[in-house]
Design an enzyme around this catalytic site. Structure first.
Site, PDB file in Angstrom:
ATOM      1  CE  LYS A  37      -3.851  -2.150   1.838  1.00 39.99           C
ATOM      2  NZ  LYS A  37      -5.246  -2.238   2.746  1.00 39.99           N
TER       3      LYS A  37
ATOM      4  CE1 TYR B 198      -9.287  -4.010  -0.186  1.00 40.54           C
ATOM      5  CE2 TYR B 198      -8.705  -1.151  -1.324  1.00 40.54           C
ATOM      6  CZ  TYR B 198      -8.876  -2.924  -0.492  1.00 40.54           C
ATOM      7  OH  TYR B 198      -7.013  -2.717  -0.277  1.00 40.54           O
TER       8      TYR B 198
ATOM      9  CG  ASN C 202      -4.440  -2.849   6.548  1.00 41.68           C
ATOM     10  OD1 ASN C 202      -4.438  -2.402   4.908  1.00 41.68           O
ATOM     11  ND2 ASN C 202      -5.221  -3.424   7.055  1.00 41.68           N
TER      12      ASN C 202
ATOM     13  CG  HIS D 103      -5.440  -6.100  -1.382  1.00 47.53           C
ATOM     14  ND1 HIS D 103      -6.112  -7.144  -0.335  1.00 47.53           N
ATOM     15  CD2 HIS D 103      -5.203  -7.128  -2.271  1.00 47.53           C
ATOM     16  CE1 HIS D 103      -6.910  -7.748  -0.807  1.00 47.53           C
ATOM     17  NE2 HIS D 103      -6.328  -8.599  -2.110  1.00 47.53           N
TER      18      HIS D 103
ATOM     19  CD  GLU E 275      -7.888  -9.976  -4.703  1.00 50.66           C
ATOM     20  OE1 GLU E 275      -6.897 -10.189  -4.209  1.00 50.66           O
ATOM     21  OE2 GLU E 275      -9.214  -9.067  -3.697  1.00 50.66           O
TER      22      GLU E 275
HETATM   23  N1  UDP Z   1     -10.337  -1.135   6.265  1.00 52.73           N
HETATM   24  C1  UDP Z   1     -10.418  -0.410   6.714  1.00 52.73           C
HETATM   25  N2  UDP Z   1     -11.261  -0.167   7.940  1.00 52.73           N
HETATM   26  C2  UDP Z   1     -12.069  -1.142   8.409  1.00 52.73           C
HETATM   27  C3  UDP Z   1     -12.086  -2.079   7.842  1.00 52.73           C
HETATM   28  C4  UDP Z   1     -11.187  -1.987   6.756  1.00 52.73           C
HETATM   29  O1  UDP Z   1     -10.069   0.927   6.689  1.00 52.73           O
HETATM   30  O2  UDP Z   1     -13.074  -1.124   9.330  1.00 52.73           O
HETATM   31  C5  UDP Z   1      -9.562  -1.655   5.102  1.00 52.73           C
HETATM   32  C6  UDP Z   1      -8.702  -1.662   4.981  1.00 52.73           C
HETATM   33  O3  UDP Z   1      -7.034  -1.000   4.637  1.00 52.73           O
HETATM   34  C7  UDP Z   1      -8.238  -3.283   4.451  1.00 52.73           C
HETATM   35  C8  UDP Z   1      -9.071  -2.571   3.876  1.00 52.73           C
HETATM   36  O4  UDP Z   1     -10.408  -2.056   4.389  1.00 52.73           O
HETATM   37  O5  UDP Z   1      -7.147  -3.377   4.657  1.00 52.73           O
HETATM   38  C9  UDP Z   1     -10.326  -4.402   2.475  1.00 52.73           C
HETATM   39  O6  UDP Z   1     -11.043  -4.487   4.102  1.00 52.73           O
HETATM   40  P1  UDP Z   1     -10.649  -6.013   4.315  1.00 52.73           P
HETATM   41  O7  UDP Z   1     -12.211  -5.947   4.869  1.00 52.73           O
HETATM   42  O8  UDP Z   1     -11.187  -6.850   2.901  1.00 52.73           O
HETATM   43  O9  UDP Z   1      -9.747  -6.678   4.537  1.00 52.73           O
HETATM   44  P2  UDP Z   1      -8.029  -7.094   4.225  1.00 52.73           P
HETATM   45  O10 UDP Z   1      -8.632  -8.660   3.774  1.00 52.73           O
HETATM   46  O11 UDP Z   1      -7.504  -6.371   3.728  1.00 52.73           O
HETATM   47  O12 UDP Z   1      -7.378  -7.827   6.132  1.00 52.73           O
HETATM   48 MG    MG Z   2     -10.096  -7.955   2.253  1.00 46.45          MG
END
Ligand code: UDP
Ligand code: MG
Length: 154
Positions: A9, A49, A112, A115, A126
């Site tokens: 990211k 997303y 975080n 991805h 993807e």
């Molecule tokens: N995200 C966020 N707040 C939340 C949940 C997700 O900012 O409460 C962001 C975060 O950067 C995350 C991305 O949205 O990596 C995609 O969310 P997902 O639930 O798919 O989590 P991941 O698969 O990345 O763990």
């Molecule tokens: Mg995800």
């Protein structure tokens, strides 16, 4: 061998963590099938997303993911999707276990680090979303026979 999609990211580039994150994947024994730098836009992020478009943080997430170019990677290995998700850790970096990438490098739920595809089915979608066919390379590392036992090489 299974393939999965990783995005380093914008905040990972800002914080100078690109090398350390890639190093972890290589040390683990995952093979780089594709790697490039690209600027994401609203169109590709809204697809990527799609499960989050109605969430209140979606505009902030978009802005964050477009803040600088990103580095996308396609990693290959046995059970690569599950292995990389385990290495990635929980979504909220503050809750991610120490030893995981998010747990070791992050303090944020949004910023975080990476991805990583969450299922074999989504990984295939993807990889196609972020790479064209001629950007993914079929080759065999010399260390392959030292990385896996013979019955794991299928
Ligand atoms: N995200 C966020 N707040 C939340 C949940 C997700 O900012 O409460 C962001 C975060 O950067 C995350 C991305 O949205 O990596 C995609 O969310 P997902 O639930 O798919 O989590 P991941 O698969 O990345 O763990
Ligand atoms: Mg995800």
């Amino acid at each position: 061998m299974e393939r999965t999609l990783i995005i380093l990211k914008p905040s990972t580039l800002q914080r100078g963590l690109v090398g350390q994150v890639i190093d972890r994947f290589q040390r683990k024994g995952l093979q780089i099938a594709g790697i490039k730098m690209m600027q994401l836009d609203e169109k590709i992020l809204t697809e990527h997303y799609a499960h989050l478009v109605d969430r209140p943080f979606f505009p902030t997430l978009l802005k964050s993911m477009m803040a600088t170019p990103v580095i996308t990677m396609c990693l290959e290995g046995k059970d690569a999707v599950e292995v990389v998700r385990a290495m990635t850790g929980a979504t909220n970096s503050r809750k991610a276990a120490p030893g995981t990438i998010r747990g070791d490098f992050g303090m944020s739920g949004q910023e975080n680090i990476i991805h990583a595809s969450d299922s074999v089915e989504n990984a295939a979608i993807e990889v196609k979303r972020f790479f064209s066919d001629n950007e993914i390379f079929d080759y065999s590392l010399l260390v392959r026979d030292a990385t896996y036992g013979p019955d794991e090489l299928s």
